[in-house]
Design an enzyme around this catalytic site. Structure first.
Site, PDB file in Angstrom:
ATOM      1  N   SER A 136      -0.198   7.124   0.584  1.00 12.76           N
ATOM      2  CA  SER A 136      -0.753   6.303   1.468  1.00 12.76           C
ATOM      3  C   SER A 136      -0.218   4.902   1.914  1.00 12.76           C
ATOM      4  O   SER A 136      -0.433   4.280   2.676  1.00 12.76           O
ATOM      5  CB  SER A 136      -2.247   5.928   0.832  1.00 12.76           C
ATOM      6  OG  SER A 136      -2.176   4.847  -0.383  1.00 12.76           O
ATOM      7  N   LYS A 173      -3.134  -1.252  -2.265  1.00  6.69           N
ATOM      8  CA  LYS A 173      -3.487  -1.363  -0.693  1.00  6.69           C
ATOM      9  C   LYS A 173      -3.360  -2.794  -0.329  1.00  6.69           C
ATOM     10  O   LYS A 173      -2.976  -3.792  -1.048  1.00  6.69           O
ATOM     11  CB  LYS A 173      -5.107  -1.014  -0.513  1.00  6.69           C
ATOM     12  CG  LYS A 173      -5.298   0.320  -0.891  1.00  6.69           C
ATOM     13  CD  LYS A 173      -4.904   1.219   0.239  1.00  6.69           C
ATOM     14  CE  LYS A 173      -5.164   2.625   0.031  1.00  6.69           C
ATOM     15  NZ  LYS A 173      -4.805   3.257  -0.905  1.00  6.69           N
TER      16      LYS A 173
END
Length: 219
Positions: A136, A173
């Site tokens: 990701s 993230k």
């Protein structure tokens, strides 16, 4: 006497300036300054040999190998050089394979390795390292890379953070803050940003546990 001191000693004895020695070696003046100040991480065998010829001494003298015991000599060329360079002091921190919800960082047993950070950085907070899993955060962060994380429960918009969502394992993230909530954004465009309202943050919950301060890529 360190290698840099020996280089400077011989250079002065030969009445060379740093610039003159650099020219003879085909290097920049700054390279000689780094050698003499002990700021060299790697040095080619050919450079040492040529420098010794120019300074009218032996490579062994420049490298100070006579000051190393016979038991210590016998590694590779670069390993022997490292024995002569000033020792760098650092602080070891744990590399965690995962961080599970509800377990304090210091109690996590999934320790897979150690990483060293500088003493200066260590003084700015409590740190741990975390191995990246998944794609990701590609292409910047890849599977198996390690991030150095300062433990903190908040961060600025735009920071890369380690967050807990729904009590699951920690995820890496980029944080984006809004008045009505936050977004956790992947580098990989195949993954859509995850938006959490202020209510979601409390109820799910969504918790920031640290800010990424350094990426260490692994091969």
């Amino acid at each position: 006497m360190e290698m840099g001191e020996r280089i400077k000693e011989r250079r002065l004895a030969m009445n060379f300036t740093q610039e003159e020695l650099a020219q003879k070696l085909g290097l920049q003046k700054s390279a000689i300054a780094k050698y003499e100040n002990g700021r060299v991480e790697n040095i080619k065998r050919s450079v040492i040999s040529k420098m010794a010829d120019i300074l009218e001494c032996t490579p062994s003298y420049l490298m100070g190998w006579e000051s190393i015991s016979n038991e210590e000599i016998g590694g590779t060329f670069q390993e022997n050089i490292q024995k002569l360079l000033p020792k760098k002091h650092g602080v070891l921190i744990k590399v965690l394979g995962r961080v599970a919800a509800g377990i304090p960082i210091e109690a996590v047993e999934d320790v897979i390795d150690n990483e060293e950070i500088s003493e200066a950085l260590a003084k700015t907070g409590d740190f741990f390292a975390l191995q990246i899993h998944g794609d990701s955060m590609e292409p910047r962060m890849c599977e198996g890379d390690v991030v150095i994380v300062r433990q903190q429960n908040d961060a600025e918009s735009g920071d890369i953070v380690i967050a807990m969502i729904n009590g699951d394992d920690a995820t890496c993230k980029r944080l984006r803050k809004y008045r009505d909530g936050i977004e956790l954004i992947s580098n990989n465009p195949a993954y859509k940003p995850m938006f959490f309202s202020n209510e979601d943050i409390i109820n799910k919950p969504v918790k920031i546990i640290g800010k990424v301060v350094e990426l260490r890529g692994k091969f």
